[in-house]
Write a protein that holds these residues in place. Structure first.
Motif, PDB file in Angstrom:
ATOM      1  N   ARG A  64       2.357   2.766  -3.347  1.00 43.91           N
ATOM      2  CA  ARG A  64       1.465   3.518  -4.233  1.00 43.91           C
ATOM      3  C   ARG A  64       1.219   4.942  -3.728  1.00 43.91           C
ATOM      4  NH1 ARG A  64      -1.414  -1.438  -3.440  1.00 43.91           N
ATOM      5  NH2 ARG A  64      -1.058  -2.910  -5.161  1.00 43.91           N
ATOM      6  N   GLN A  65       1.601   5.242  -2.515  1.00 49.35           N
ATOM      7  CA  GLN A  65       1.369   6.556  -1.934  1.00 49.35           C
ATOM      8  C   GLN A  65       2.535   7.501  -2.250  1.00 49.35           C
ATOM      9  OE1 GLN A  65       0.766   5.857   2.232  1.00 49.35           O
ATOM     10  NE2 GLN A  65      -1.244   4.911   1.937  1.00 49.35           N
ATOM     11  N   PRO A  66       2.344   8.811  -2.052  1.00 53.84           N
ATOM     12  CA  PRO A  66       3.460   9.755  -2.243  1.00 53.84           C
ATOM     13  C   PRO A  66       4.603   9.490  -1.276  1.00 53.84           C
ATOM     14  CG  PRO A  66       1.344  10.894  -2.196  1.00 53.84           C
ATOM     15  CD  PRO A  66       1.065   9.477  -1.785  1.00 53.84           C
ATOM     16  N   VAL A  96       3.772  11.424   3.435  1.00 56.23           N
ATOM     17  CA  VAL A  96       2.334  11.315   3.717  1.00 56.23           C
ATOM     18  C   VAL A  96       2.103  11.642   5.187  1.00 56.23           C
ATOM     19  CG1 VAL A  96       0.316   9.813   3.705  1.00 56.23           C
ATOM     20  CG2 VAL A  96       2.082   9.530   1.970  1.00 56.23           C
ATOM     21  N   GLU A 129       0.824  -1.206   0.000  1.00 53.48           N
ATOM     22  CA  GLU A 129       0.000   0.000   0.000  1.00 53.48           C
ATOM     23  C   GLU A 129       0.862   1.261   0.000  1.00 53.48           C
ATOM     24  OE1 GLU A 129      -2.495  -0.293   3.381  1.00 53.48           O
ATOM     25  OE2 GLU A 129      -3.598  -2.060   2.647  1.00 53.48           O
ATOM     26  N   TRP A 130       1.936   1.251   0.777  1.00 56.56           N
ATOM     27  CA  TRP A 130       2.785   2.440   0.893  1.00 56.56           C
ATOM     28  C   TRP A 130       3.508   2.766  -0.416  1.00 56.56           C
ATOM     29  CZ3 TRP A 130       5.395   0.978   6.212  1.00 56.56           C
ATOM     30  CH2 TRP A 130       4.409   1.064   7.216  1.00 56.56           C
ATOM     31  N   TRP A 166      10.934   3.105   4.959  1.00 57.84           N
ATOM     32  CA  TRP A 166       9.967   4.077   5.445  1.00 57.84           C
ATOM     33  C   TRP A 166      10.255   4.414   6.898  1.00 57.84           C
ATOM     34  CZ3 TRP A 166       8.753   0.488   1.788  1.00 57.84           C
ATOM     35  CH2 TRP A 166       8.049   0.937   0.659  1.00 57.84           C
ATOM     36  N   ARG A 189       9.199   8.158   2.710  1.00 62.08           N
ATOM     37  CA  ARG A 189       9.830   7.076   1.954  1.00 62.08           C
ATOM     38  C   ARG A 189      11.164   7.561   1.396  1.00 62.08           C
ATOM     39  NH1 ARG A 189       6.499   5.960  -2.979  1.00 62.08           N
ATOM     40  NH2 ARG A 189       7.814   7.583  -3.878  1.00 62.08           N
TER      41      ARG A 189
END
Length: 203
Positions: free
Chosen positions: A32-34, A37, A29-30, A127, A65
């Motif tokens: 796909r995120q900016p 966040v 999931e992470w 992360w 990230r």
């Protein structure tokens, strides 16, 4: 036994099947995120509370990230020896955690970095969750346990290596014999030794 004890034990055993399955799902999931966040609740509640986070106004949590590895330099266009290409082997004198803190501070300019902690990684990224504190928030200024971060000497503390990650990268965890060249800074130690050599030459 409190809930924090169970959370600490769960994060301590990172090779357990339960932790691996949960982390695999989270990392998918992470990705796909900016890169930066803002989140409402910490992923590792026990670690966040130990490092000073509180569920009150003025505290901000950010998941950052960072790409693993050293710097990737462009390959030279002109010819030279393989060892002189200078493409690989370039590493900054900062940890990835320190870099994540700096990126979070640049995005949230009205905040100061309190601390950070690891929350996950895969083969390409790692992360971190960074704890930020608003300098001008009335709830922060009224709390004597955290109001020190609003003083002027702590302005931009992450960029001066004053956080935990910064002090570790600067070698300030060591004391006594063998740590003479790290205080007050490496540059100051170099100047001090040069000054002593000049005085010895004059005499």
């Amino acid at each position: 036994m409190g809930a924090y004890k169970y959370i600490r034990d769960f994060w301590a055993n990172k090779k357990s099947p339960e932790f691996r399955a949960l982390m695999r799902q989270r990392v998918m999931e992470w990705r796909r995120q900016p890169a930066i966040v803002r989140i409402e609740r910490p992923t590792n509640l026990w670690r966040a509370r130990v490092l000073g986070w509180k569920p009150k106004p003025g505290f901000i949590l950010v998941r950052v990230r960072v790409r693993k590895g050293g710097q990737r330099k462009p390959r030279p266009r002109s010819g030279r020896k393989t060892k002189r290409l200078g493409v690989y082997g370039h590493t900054v004198k900062k940890s990835l955690r320190w870099i994540a803190e700096e990126r979070a501070a640049r995005k949230y300019r009205n905040c100061e970095v309190l601390n950070s902690y690891w929350v996950g990684e895969d083969g390409q990224y790692v992360w971190y969750e960074v704890i930020l504190v608003e300098r001008d928030n009335p709830a922060i200024l009224a709390d004597p346990r955290i109001s020190w971060i609003a003083e002027k000497q702590h302005r931009g503390r992450v960029f001066r290596g004053l956080t935990s990650a910064g002090k570790k990268a600067r070698g300030l965890r060591n004391k006594g014999i063998g740590a003479e060249k790290v205080r007050p800074s490496r540059r100051a130690a170099i100047k001090r030794r040069a000054r002593k050599k000049r005085k010895a030459g004059i005499k």
